[in-house]
Design an enzyme around this catalytic site. Structure first.
Site, PDB file in Angstrom:
ATOM      1  N   GLY A 144      10.980 117.859   8.622  1.00  0.00           N
ATOM      2  CA  GLY A 144      11.976 118.123   7.601  1.00  0.00           C
ATOM      3  C   GLY A 144      12.429 119.659   7.432  1.00  0.00           C
ATOM      4  N   GLY A 145      13.219 120.022   6.564  1.00  0.00           N
ATOM      5  CA  GLY A 145      13.416 121.238   6.310  1.00  0.00           C
ATOM      6  C   GLY A 145      12.641 121.904   5.400  1.00  0.00           C
ATOM      7  N   ARG A 196      10.932 122.913   1.805  1.00  0.00           N
ATOM      8  CA  ARG A 196      11.037 122.452   0.663  1.00  0.00           C
ATOM      9  C   ARG A 196      11.768 120.975   0.341  1.00  0.00           C
ATOM     10  NH1 ARG A 196       7.568 125.534  -0.468  1.00  0.00           N
ATOM     11  NH2 ARG A 196       7.413 126.934  -2.186  1.00  0.00           N
ATOM     12  N   GLY A 201      10.281 118.033   0.850  1.00  0.00           N
ATOM     13  CA  GLY A 201       9.411 117.061   0.409  1.00  0.00           C
ATOM     14  C   GLY A 201       8.410 116.522   1.581  1.00  0.00           C
ATOM     15  N   HIS A 243      -0.480 123.237  -3.276  1.00  0.00           N
ATOM     16  CA  HIS A 243      -0.952 122.289  -2.331  1.00  0.00           C
ATOM     17  C   HIS A 243      -2.359 121.745  -2.789  1.00  0.00           C
ATOM     18  CE1 HIS A 243       1.932 121.924   1.182  1.00  0.00           C
ATOM     19  NE2 HIS A 243       2.498 123.108   0.556  1.00  0.00           N
ATOM     20  N   ARG A 244      -3.314 122.646  -2.986  1.00  0.00           N
ATOM     21  CA  ARG A 244      -4.776 122.180  -3.225  1.00  0.00           C
ATOM     22  C   ARG A 244      -4.551 121.371  -4.560  1.00  0.00           C
ATOM     23  NH1 ARG A 244      -7.525 127.677  -1.695  1.00  0.00           N
ATOM     24  NH2 ARG A 244      -8.017 127.430   0.558  1.00  0.00           N
ATOM     25  N   ARG A 279      -2.447 119.512  -5.830  1.00  0.00           N
ATOM     26  CA  ARG A 279      -1.848 118.117  -5.768  1.00  0.00           C
ATOM     27  C   ARG A 279      -2.486 117.170  -4.823  1.00  0.00           C
ATOM     28  NH1 ARG A 279       3.163 119.891  -3.097  1.00  0.00           N
ATOM     29  NH2 ARG A 279       2.266 119.565  -0.979  1.00  0.00           N
ATOM     30  N   GLU A 331      -9.649 125.304   7.386  1.00  0.00           N
ATOM     31  CA  GLU A 331      -8.543 126.217   7.742  1.00  0.00           C
ATOM     32  C   GLU A 331      -8.708 126.653   9.062  1.00  0.00           C
ATOM     33  OE1 GLU A 331      -8.722 129.242   4.840  1.00  0.00           O
ATOM     34  OE2 GLU A 331      -7.908 127.999   3.209  1.00  0.00           O
TER      35      GLU A 331
END
Length: 400
Positions: A229-230, A232, A234, A271-272, A274, A283
């Site tokens: 997806g592009g 932002r 989702g 991100h973390r 969530r 990483e």
């Protein structure tokens, strides 16, 4: 053991009264859901909700034979009118076990939030676990023993509850998982079915009768999924949702850290926050060894940053180095990654970007990255059972 779901919605039902949201607007007819209530073998009623007698009649059943009514959670609002002839509704203290005249054994399961879960065992030994809205079992032992035949729970509201049950063996490969307490914060129709299938669960319409212990094909969870997806759109949220009911997940962050870049640090932090606390993080851009190993599910976020690292390593940004072996070296790295995806035995969800649908990059290196990412996405997708395109937070199934 016969189980009839008199309702499958949240305590306020779906659609919610006077709610103008899009999900409530779409939840009409067969998509409407009354508050969740379960009728077991016509003898046990779990959760007494408004219109229970009518709901039973619509499904071809009666409440006349009910000998016990048990509640799972505090009921707000006006008192529910008890149909004539039904015993008084109540809740069983945690850990207490009842034996009904019908031969069912019921044990109250403690929750990590207000409410009570119930484990029901029939005279023939079939076992059902029913959990209240927003609840997950507390104090699960590491070795639960024999898995339940069926679990009826708030899969969309508490996916971690299903993850815990899987981690302890309470939910096994053959356990049928039914999602209830469905509210307007989840999609409806095919989008709901897709999200639940990724969790190995399903939803059924109000009035459905199921048979606990009867063989039913459990939704097949794709082993390899690509989410594209592009910016932002989702896509990362969609990828994370697909693994939130797994007991173990290794989150592979290919972006690493960037000293002196507060915006990047903020993105990584969001991100973390969530992700579930039980997930581990690695990483690294060294994906091939991870795919070759046995282990928990992998969430790779994302392939575009992996490609950036790979192009750095082969000097692909420089025109001369690209022409003098850089292109061949990158193709070899990409082919090695695709072969590892094809051969892996792990569950893998990978995130990538779509960068070829907008402005043509103004530099040769930018166009090179766009072209190579398109090729990588296509090759990776070819090895996946499911491919999703996320646009404005909505996932479109391209394959699977």
């Amino acid at each position: 053991m016969e189980l009839t779901l008199l309702g499958t919605g949240a305590p306020l039902g779906l659609p919610r009264p006077d709610c103008p949201c899009a999900v409530c607007a779409l939840s009409r007819g067969t998509r409407a859901r009354a508050a969740t209530a379960l009728l077991i073998d016509g003898a046990l009623l779990l959760d007494l909700t408004p219109g229970a007698a009518l709901a039973a009649a619509r499904s071809g059943h009666s409440l006349v034979g009910v000998r016990q009514v048990l509640l799972t959670h505090p009921h707000d609002g006006p008192a529910v009118e008890v149909p004539a002839g039904l015993p008084t509704a109540g809740r069983v203290p945690d850990g207490r076990e009842l034996t009904l005249i019908s031969g069912h054994r019921v044990r109250a399961v403690p929750m990590d939030s207000p409410g009570t879960g119930y484990e029901v065992t029939s005279a023939d030994g079939e076992r059902l676990l029913y959990l209240p809205p927003g609840g997950a079992p507390a104090g699960l032992s590491e070795d639960h023993g024999v898995p339940y035949d069926m679990v009826v729970a708030d899969v969309t509201g508490r996916p971690d509850a299903l993850a815990r049950l899987r981690a302890t063996g309470a939910v096994g490969p053959a356990t049928e998982v039914i999602a209830v307490h469905l509210d307007h914060d989840v999609p409806t129709g095919a989008a709901l079915d897709r999200r639940l299938a990724a969790a190995g669960a399903r939803a059924v319409p109000d009035g459905t009768t199921l048979y606990v212990g009867e063989y039913h094909e459990v939704p097949d969870v794709p082993r390899r999924t690509l989410v594209t997806g592009g910016a932002r759109s989702g896509k990362s949220v969609e990828a994370e949702r697909r693994l939130e009911t797994f007991p173990e997940v290794l989150y592979v962050a290919t972006g690493g850290t960037r000293e002196g870049d507060p915006d990047w640090a903020e993105r990584v932090g969001l991100h973390r926050e969530r992700r579930p606390g039980a997930w581990r993080t690695a990483e690294t851009c060294d994906l091939v060894p991870l795919l070759a190993e046995d282990g928990p599910a992998l969430l790779v976020d994302c392939l575009s940053l992996w490609l950036t690292d790979a192009m750095d390593r082969v000097g692909a940004w420089d025109d001369e180095r690209w022409a003098d072996g850089g292109q061949t070296a990158l193709q070899e790295r990409t082919a090695e990654l695709v072969a590892a995806v094809r051969a892996t035995r792990r569950t893998v969800v990978a995130v990538t970007n779509e960068v070829g649908s907008g402005v043509v990059p103004g530099t040769a290196s930018g166009r090179r990255f766009r072209d190579e990412l398109g090729r990588l996405n296509a090759a990776f997708a070819e090895e996946c059972e499911e491919v999703l395109l996320v646009v404005a937070g909505q996932a479109l199934v391209l394959r699977g």
